[in-house]
Write an enzyme that holds these catalytic residues in place. Structure first.
Site, short mmCIF file in Angstrom:
data_model
loop_
_atom_site.label_atom_id
_atom_site.label_comp_id
_atom_site.label_asym_id
_atom_site.label_seq_id
_atom_site.Cartn_x
_atom_site.Cartn_y
_atom_site.Cartn_z
N GLY A 66 0.58 -1.10 -0.06
CA GLY A 66 0.06 0.00 0.06
C GLY A 66 0.79 1.27 -0.07
N SER A 67 2.09 1.16 0.52
CA SER A 67 2.82 2.53 0.84
C SER A 67 3.20 2.94 -0.85
CB SER A 67 3.95 2.22 1.50
OG SER A 67 3.55 1.99 2.89
N ASP A 100 -4.90 -3.62 -1.01
CA ASP A 100 -3.64 -4.58 -0.74
C ASP A 100 -4.27 -6.20 -0.75
OD1 ASP A 100 -2.08 -2.76 -0.60
OD2 ASP A 100 -1.39 -2.99 1.54
N PRO A 101 -4.17 -6.78 -1.90
CA PRO A 101 -4.63 -8.28 -1.67
C PRO A 101 -3.65 -9.04 -0.66
CG PRO A 101 -4.19 -7.57 -4.04
CD PRO A 101 -3.67 -6.43 -3.03
N HIS A 102 -2.67 -8.67 0.00
CA HIS A 102 -1.71 -9.51 1.03
C HIS A 102 -2.38 -9.15 2.14
CE1 HIS A 102 1.51 -6.04 0.89
NE2 HIS A 102 0.70 -5.76 1.72
N TYR A 142 15.53 -1.00 -23.57
CA TYR A 142 16.07 -2.48 -23.84
C TYR A 142 15.05 -3.43 -23.67
CZ TYR A 142 16.15 -2.50 -18.72
OH TYR A 142 15.71 -2.41 -17.24
#
Length: 614
Positions: A156-157, A384-386, A415
């Site tokens: 979230g941060s 946040d899924p976690h 690249y």
């Protein structure tokens, strides 16, 4: 303890061990077959030297593989012995959930292939999975997948920082367009106030028009120069209980103390929209740019859900009165998945009904329902899924209402390729570079195993909310059964306010004593210290809670240290009894240490151990 659908294999309970082991073995077998095919497909003349080089660099003592086995065994044993017992019904400390079987196996499976979702060239499968997750998250919030966009992040941060980065860049585009001779016609007739606070959809239309003229890069560079010269990006408005990383976010964006204002809270720790409105109107009346207004949808300390509907009405009123607007971001890192409490399988949101939800026993507040119903009108949302998505770390996300917003931070790589052009590539349009494909696979699997609707995540999270509500009733003033006098000192544990979601705050101290009001912060700290110390001594049989500091409490300094319970699982009556007893005992011990007059009290009747209740 009763887990949702444990018999269906949602979490890795003992009855799922055989299935988990068999599937894990299949994952490893498939990986080794893939590895062998990669080597065998190459011409022998090309593969032999590489094999020899690898052999030279990896050759060692004959016991090398024994060393590998020893390392893995040591790691596994250390984790099994000392890891925090998150699956325990007594673990109520942090936002760490049980991980479903499918998500765990998907993470392990994808991790073996080490995909980096920065580009499809390195991760063709997991980037496709992340695009599917992007559409899932848009539907969860209520955005249209065809016009909205989402991506995973480390948490979230980083998602919140990226949202403010984009909000800042958006806010500065109109004034830069007005200053550019080839684009001034696009914003002619607008005052400085309106240019500094144009409604977000109008800014995005302007961005699209600039891009069509091929002048977006020039205007973006001019906007950056103007920001540096003005030495401000506008005012960021937050609630006083916003997550601590918001201060870091402001610092990273170069916002000074005068650029960040924190709004007062209501007694239920939601943002005071009346106070917010007075400040917003004052800023606009003075021609001050507003970077963004941030609402909380499940604050980290209290689980509070701000009145988002009222904040959006405030924005509409400002647009009518001043012709000026502001960006609205919602930090729903913890609470975002709770919108599924009311989601039908077709993605529409059910109306509010004053009854327990879907067999979970959770009775939601109408104002919480209204906030989730208003979520699709926010400009961006962190989810946040976690956390409540029950996925492994790292698994945050940022969801945009209008995908055009990310064009202001897009950077092309020199690249690696950008994909086939049919979808927005993740690498060039996100803050973070390397992006673990294993996390995308895990979130994708969790969504499909559980389901983003009321009978899936809604049922699962409804059980978590119901547990918090049950504990609130046990510790409310109306529901308390009397003081605890285990240590010869009457003590009480009182729920500070009815929870919006599944976080509970408990005030502790002596029963009916003035010293509770004066010294409640000390009692809270001592109670937490007591619980933490016992958990360190007996990690598998102890209660785990965390602490929180509530602002605006009737204490010196306006802050009280309280106990914080985060209920990430559904608990039955027996488990709730144990939690209540352990909490009351811990509070009694802490009060006894201080005494009602601030003098250590002598225990008169101490239980042999908390284990007598286990």
């Amino acid at each position: 303890m009763r887990h949702t659908r444990s018999g269906g294999g949602l979490f890795p309970h003992p009855e799922n061990r055989e299935l988990f082991t068999r599937l894990l073995r299949q994952v490893v077998d498939d990986y080794y077959r893939w590895h062998a095919r990669c080597a065998e497909a190459a011409a022998p003349a090309l593969i032999a030297p590489a094999d020899e080089a690898v052999a030279r660099h990896t050759a060692g003592p004959a016991g090398d593989m024994d060393a590998v086995e020893g390392l893995v065994r040591e790691l596994s044993e250390r984790l099994a012995h000392r890891a925090t017992p998150v699956p325990s019904p007594l673990y109520l400390a942090h936002m760490t959930p049980d991980i479903p079987v499918a998500a765990s196996l998907a993470y392990l499976c994808a991790m073996l292939y080490n995909p980096n979702n920065v580009t499809p060239e390195t991760a063709p499968v997991t980037t496709e999975l992340e695009h599917e997750v992007s559409e899932d998250l848009c539907r969860l919030i209520g955005y249209q997948p065809g016009t909205g966009w989402a991506h995973l992040s480390s948490g979230g941060s980083s998602a919140n920082f990226e949202a403010m980065w984009i909000a800042r860049n958006l806010r500065s585009v109109p004034a830069a367009a007005a200053a550019h001779p080839a684009t001034a016609d696009l914003v002619s007739g607008r005052s400085a106030l309106v240019l500094a606070n144009m409604p977000v959809p109008q800014v995005l239309d302007l961005v699209e028009a600039l891009s069509a003229r091929g002048l977006l890069p020039e205007v973006a560079r001019l906007a950056a120069e103007q920001r540096r010269e003005a030495n401000t990006s506008g005012t960021l408005l937050l609630a006083r209980n916003a997550h601590y990383t918001w201060d870091r976010c402001a610092d990273l964006l170069g916002l000074g103390p005068a650029d960040v204002e924190k709004t007062e809270l209501t007694p239920t720790h939601r943002v005071d929209v009346s106070a917010l409105g007075r400040r917003v109107r004052a800023l606009l009346a003075n021609g001050r740019p507003i970077l963004a207004v941030v609402a909380m949808c499940g604050s980290s300390g209290e689980g509070a859900v701000d009145d988002l509907d009222a904040i959006l009405r405030l924005r509409a009123d400002c647009e009518r009165r001043f012709g000026a607007s502001f960006y609205v971001h919602v930090d729903a890192a913890f609470g975002g998945y709770c919108r599924s409490l009311w989601l039908r399988p077709d993605g529409t949101m059910a109306p509010f009904e004053d009854r327990p939800l879907h067999g979970s026993g959770a009775r939601m507040k109408p104002e919480v329902h209204a906030a989730f119903q208003a979520l699709p009108l926010a400009d961006s949302v962190t989810v946040d899924p976690h956390k409540s998505g029950h996925s492994p770390y790292p698994g945050g996300s940022l969801v945009f209402r209008d995908r055009r917003a990310v064009s202001l931070v897009a950077r092309e790589s020199m690249y690696f390729g950008q994909g086939d052009g049919s979808r927005i590539p993740f690498g060039p349009h996100t803050l973070e570079g390397g992006r673990p494909g294993a996390a995308a696979a895990a979130v994708w699997a969790a969504h499909r195993q559980i389901g983003l609707h009321s009978q899936g995540y809604g049922r699962l999270l409804g059980g978590c909310v119901a547990t918090a509500q049950s504990l609130h009733k046990r510790f409310s003033v109306a529901g308390r059964t009397g003081p605890t006098a285990t240590y010869g000192v009457d003590s009480e544990v009182i729920s500070c306010f009815a929870p919006d979601l599944n976080i509970l705050n408990l005030s502790v101290g002596p029963q009916e004593s003035e010293s509770r009001r004066v010294g409640g912060g000390a009692f809270g700290r001592l109670a937490l210290d007591s619980i933490v110390a016992e958990a360190a001594d007996e990690p598998l049989t102890s209660l785990y809670v965390s602490g929180n500091s509530l602002t605006g409490r009737p204490l010196p300094g306006g802050m009280e240290r309280v106990l914080r319970l985060c209920t990430m699982k559904e608990l039955g009556p027996a488990a709730l009894d144990v939690v209540e007893r352990q909490l009351r005992a811990a509070v009694s011990r802490s009060v006894a240490k201080v005494g009602t007059d601030g003098v250590a009290a002598r225990p008169v009747s101490v239980p042999a151990s908390a284990k007598e209740w286990k």
